[in-house]
Write an enzyme that holds these catalytic residues in place. Structure first.
Site, PDB file in Angstrom:
ATOM      1  N   ASP A 134       0.813  -1.228   0.000  1.00 15.15           N
ATOM      2  CA  ASP A 134       0.000   0.000   0.000  1.00 15.15           C
ATOM      3  C   ASP A 134       0.846   1.277   0.000  1.00 15.15           C
ATOM      4  OD1 ASP A 134      -2.628  -0.885  -0.211  1.00 15.15           O
ATOM      5  OD2 ASP A 134      -2.899  -1.115   1.961  1.00 15.15           O
ATOM      6  N   ARG A 194       0.569  -1.705   7.636  1.00 15.26           N
ATOM      7  CA  ARG A 194       1.115  -0.513   6.962  1.00 15.26           C
ATOM      8  C   ARG A 194       2.180   0.205   7.792  1.00 15.26           C
ATOM      9  NH1 ARG A 194      -2.659   3.248   3.408  1.00 15.26           N
ATOM     10  NH2 ARG A 194      -0.553   3.695   2.671  1.00 15.26           N
ATOM     11  N   ARG A 240      -9.397   5.736  10.698  1.00 14.66           N
ATOM     12  CA  ARG A 240      -7.946   5.542  10.592  1.00 14.66           C
ATOM     13  C   ARG A 240      -7.132   6.514  11.449  1.00 14.66           C
ATOM     14  NH1 ARG A 240      -6.179   2.527   6.450  1.00 14.66           N
ATOM     15  NH2 ARG A 240      -7.705   0.974   5.875  1.00 14.66           N
ATOM     16  N   HIS A 300     -11.223   7.202   4.864  1.00 18.00           N
ATOM     17  CA  HIS A 300     -10.287   8.328   4.940  1.00 18.00           C
ATOM     18  C   HIS A 300     -11.038   9.579   4.465  1.00 18.00           C
ATOM     19  CE1 HIS A 300      -6.386   5.768   4.479  1.00 18.00           C
ATOM     20  NE2 HIS A 300      -6.381   6.301   5.689  1.00 18.00           N
ATOM     21  N   CYS A 339      -5.360   9.339  -3.273  1.00 14.47           N
ATOM     22  CA  CYS A 339      -4.565   8.421  -2.434  1.00 14.47           C
ATOM     23  C   CYS A 339      -3.178   8.187  -3.019  1.00 14.47           C
ATOM     24  CB  CYS A 339      -5.255   7.067  -2.325  1.00 14.47           C
ATOM     25  SG  CYS A 339      -6.907   7.119  -1.673  1.00 14.47           S
TER      26      CYS A 339
HETATM   27  N1  ARG Z   1      -5.439  -0.054   1.069  1.00 18.87           N
HETATM   28  C1  ARG Z   1      -5.100   1.225   1.606  1.00 18.87           C
HETATM   29  C2  ARG Z   1      -5.569   1.297   3.061  1.00 18.87           C
HETATM   30  O1  ARG Z   1      -6.576   0.736   3.370  1.00 18.87           O
HETATM   31  C3  ARG Z   1      -5.683   2.333   0.784  1.00 18.87           C
HETATM   32  C4  ARG Z   1      -5.270   3.689   1.206  1.00 18.87           C
HETATM   33  C5  ARG Z   1      -5.984   4.786   0.496  1.00 18.87           C
HETATM   34  N2  ARG Z   1      -5.429   6.043   0.792  1.00 18.87           N
HETATM   35  C6  ARG Z   1      -6.134   7.183   0.953  1.00 18.87           C
HETATM   36  N3  ARG Z   1      -5.470   8.283   1.083  1.00 18.87           N
HETATM   37  N4  ARG Z   1      -7.420   7.177   1.055  1.00 18.87           N
HETATM   38  O2  ARG Z   1      -4.940   1.898   3.888  1.00 18.87           O
END
Ligand code: ARG
Length: 293
Positions: free
Chosen positions: A92, A117, A163, A192, A286
């Site tokens: 990611d 991550r 998040r 997000h 993203c």
């Molecule tokens: N698979 C990643 C996650 O879930 C995607 C991140 C997307 N990033 C964003 N800025 N919305 O963290």
């Protein structure tokens, strides 16, 4: 008619010089941005409702879509695109928006919620150091960078709770010396802030109302003169996961209503396919971290 004549005539009849220029020419800024090539990008875990390990990425298509986006930024818009080295085992990392929040000399590193991550933070930190950033801090509370923190004039709109912790917003306000407006996200598909909110220009934002509490929408309306609302279809196509320089919007294709709203306001719209990135819950924004000056 050549340009000189046009300018002369405009001066003569006292019409504003900018009138009639294309949206491109009205562009207010040429951002510097950070991207990461999708060499190691895939669906290797599931941390949002879009990710399904049985729906893997098609590598060639992902590479082509990423290159198209980079080409739009560099060739069509003349933006300054910097690159951070992709790392095996950090699929990611391609989503550089989560690589922190950058303003001037200051960087707040990402404190990722999910262990999958967390290895990215040191890689982004190394890049900031090599690029000469001087003040780099790690927040105590979870904060996933520009994915959840969007600069509008001198205000930071900051998303929570999927998040980023609301407590990290206080850290943001203190470190950057800016007012932070906390926006509560209520739909797990829009986990997000940048999946449901786009900063268009100094007086305009776009958002998907159903992704926020009523209080949060009211807080935005109190500050921002023009709030464009996305439809369900716009939001599901990830149409709000877009980049604007004030004159041109680069956005995922498939958000027809939203694109129409922008065009009706005289903005120029570039649509690009991000289907391989939506498999991970990602899109145009993203894949892009703004290095705010
Ligand atoms: N698979 C990643 C996650 O879930 C995607 C991140 C997307 N990033 C964003 N800025 N919305 O963290």
């Amino acid at each position: 008619m050549n340009t000189d004549t046009t300018l002369l005539e405009r001066t003569k009849d006292k019409r504003p010089l900018l009138e009639g220029l294309s949206a491109d020419a009205r562009r207010t800024s040429r951002p510097s941005i950070l991207m990461c090539a999708p060499e190691h990008y895939d669906i290797e875990y599931e941390i949002n409702p879009w990710m399904h390990e049985e729906n893997p990425v098609i590598p060639n298509l992902a590479a082509a879509q990423w290159s198209d986006l980079r080409g739009i930024y560099m060739q069509r818009l003349g933006w300054d695109v910097r690159l951070v080295e992709p790392v095996a085992g950090l699929p990611d990392m391609v989503f550089t928006a989560n690589g922190g929040f950058v303003l001037g000399d200051k960087v707040m590193l990402p404190h990722f919620r999910h262990p999958d991550r967390q290895g990215e933070t040191a890689r982004f930190e190394a890049w900031y150091k090599s690029a000469g950033y001087r003040e780099i801090v790690m927040p105590k509370y979870d904060n996933e960078g520009e994915g959840d923190v969007l600069l509008w004039n001198d205000v930071l709109f900051a998303g929570y709770p999927w998040r980023s912790d609301r407590a990290s917003h206080k850290e943001l306000a203190e470190f950057f010396g800016l007012r932070v407006v906390s926006l509560q996200l209520i739909d797990a598909r829009f986990y997000h802030l940048d999946t449901a909110f786009t900063v268009i220009d100094s007086s305009t934002v776009a958002l998907y109302p159903k992704a926020f509490t009523e209080e949060s929408i009211a807080a935005v309306r109190k500050l921002v003169p023009t709030v464009i609302e996305a439809t369900d279809d716009d939001a599901l196509a990830y149409g709000l996961n877009a980049m604007s320089d004030g004159g041109t919007i680069v956005m995922p294709s498939g958000a027809a209503h939203l694109a129409g709203e922008y065009r009706a306001r005289g903005l120029s719209v570039i649509e690009t396919s991000i289907s391989e990135y939506q498999k991970a819950g990602g899109g145009v924004k993203c894949l892009t971290l703004v290095l705010h000056e």
